[in-house]
Scaffold this active site. Structure first.
Site, PDB file in Angstrom:
ATOM      1  N   CYS A   1     -18.761 -23.878  31.185  1.00  0.00           N
ATOM      2  CA  CYS A   1     -17.702 -24.569  31.631  1.00  0.00           C
ATOM      3  C   CYS A   1     -18.065 -25.313  32.857  1.00  0.00           C
ATOM      4  O   CYS A   1     -17.552 -25.921  33.219  1.00  0.00           O
ATOM      5  CB  CYS A   1     -16.431 -22.910  31.614  1.00  0.00           C
ATOM      6  SG  CYS A   1     -15.975 -22.276  29.945  1.00  0.00           S
TER       7      CYS A   1
ATOM      8  N   GLY B   1     -18.273 -17.895  36.310  1.00  0.00           N
ATOM      9  CA  GLY B   1     -18.047 -17.833  34.689  1.00  0.00           C
ATOM     10  C   GLY B   1     -19.566 -18.348  34.036  1.00  0.00           C
ATOM     11  O   GLY B   1     -19.914 -18.619  34.384  1.00  0.00           O
ATOM     12  N   CYS B   2     -18.988 -18.314  32.893  1.00  0.00           N
ATOM     13  CA  CYS B   2     -19.849 -18.921  31.975  1.00  0.00           C
ATOM     14  C   CYS B   2     -20.311 -19.872  32.890  1.00  0.00           C
ATOM     15  O   CYS B   2     -19.296 -20.997  33.543  1.00  0.00           O
ATOM     16  CB  CYS B   2     -18.859 -19.177  30.743  1.00  0.00           C
ATOM     17  SG  CYS B   2     -20.365 -20.342  29.505  1.00  0.00           S
ATOM     18  N   PHE B   3     -21.541 -20.569  32.577  1.00  0.00           N
ATOM     19  CA  PHE B   3     -21.754 -21.746  33.599  1.00  0.00           C
ATOM     20  C   PHE B   3     -21.898 -23.399  31.973  1.00  0.00           C
ATOM     21  O   PHE B   3     -21.893 -24.450  32.594  1.00  0.00           O
ATOM     22  CB  PHE B   3     -23.221 -21.987  33.548  1.00  0.00           C
ATOM     23  CG  PHE B   3     -24.941 -21.587  32.373  1.00  0.00           C
ATOM     24  CD1 PHE B   3     -24.402 -21.122  30.701  1.00  0.00           C
ATOM     25  CD2 PHE B   3     -25.669 -20.700  33.038  1.00  0.00           C
ATOM     26  CE1 PHE B   3     -25.475 -21.153  30.582  1.00  0.00           C
ATOM     27  CE2 PHE B   3     -26.418 -20.253  32.332  1.00  0.00           C
ATOM     28  CZ  PHE B   3     -25.946 -20.219  31.319  1.00  0.00           C
TER      29      PHE B   3
END
Length: 218
Positions: free
Chosen positions: A55, A51-53
């Site tokens: 996070c 997912g979003c890096f």
């Protein structure tokens, strides 16, 4: 703002709904020889995409034995990927975090546990509101021993969940560091709406699940 409306808008604003292009070059990556990254001053490196890096970087930086986590791109077939180009799905790259860690304090096996325990392992091409091949889940291995660790833990998790785990397993080739403004994004932008509504809650869920792995200041 109503949370459901927020998440819906967020998925439209921050995500590109795409699939990684199944080009011959992308397929070749799965059969490539993995690149082993040598220790540097006793520190090892491991690479994870889930997912979003923003996070993922914050999660790994909270783990004992991790010196740093750097946001970037990996898993694709093009050179010098950028945030804009990876969002098209045409590069094959996923948002990836380079984890720099002390193997005498935290093992690769534990980092894999952190990986599987800090995401929805069943979600294909994304995590939470972030959807698209650039947000897909990948673990990169640098040798056969690491590959076997990943495969065994993935198989065990599938048995526990009684469902398919979406994580892809790739031989590591190269990590491309992301643009400067992506680094330490959660720390530098604590009031950002995405950070408040997606990243921090995800980090807190991880902390509650693995309190024994946390650094003292986390």
């Amino acid at each position: 703002m109503n949370k459901l409306i927020y998440i819906t808008l967020l998925s439209l604003v921050f995500s590109c709904k795409n699939n990684a292009q199944p080009t011959p070059k992308q397929t070749e990556l799965l059969h490539a020889e993995p690149v082993q990254v040598p220790l540097k001053k006793g520190m090892a490196k491991a690479y994870f995409a889930s997912g979003c890096f923003w996070c993922v970087e914050a999660i790994y930086e909270s783990v004992k034995g991790v010196k740093d986590a750097i946001s970037g791109y990996s898993g694709g077939h093009t050179k010098n990927p950028t945030y804009a180009s990876s969002n098209t799905g045409k590069t094959g790259h996923a948002e990836t975090v380079e984890v720099i860690y002390d193997p005498n304090v935290v093992s690769f096996e534990t980092l894999v546990d952190v990986y599987f325990g800090s995401q929805d392992p069943s979600q294909i091409n994304g995590q939470g509101p972030d959807k698209g091949s650039q947000y897909r889940s990948i673990i990169f291995y640098q040798n056969e021993a690491q590959k076997q660790v990943i495969l065994k833990k993935k198989e065990r998790l599938e048995h526990q969940l009684n469902s398919k785990v979406a994580t892809e397993v790739y031989p590591f080739q190269k990590f491309w560091k992301a643009e400067a403004y992506h680094q330490n994004y959660e720390k530098n932008n604590p009031r950002n709406s995405y950070i408040q509504n997606v990243s921090i809650p995800r980090l807190n869920r991880f902390k509650a699940k693995f309190p024994e792995l946390l650094k003292k200041d986390h």
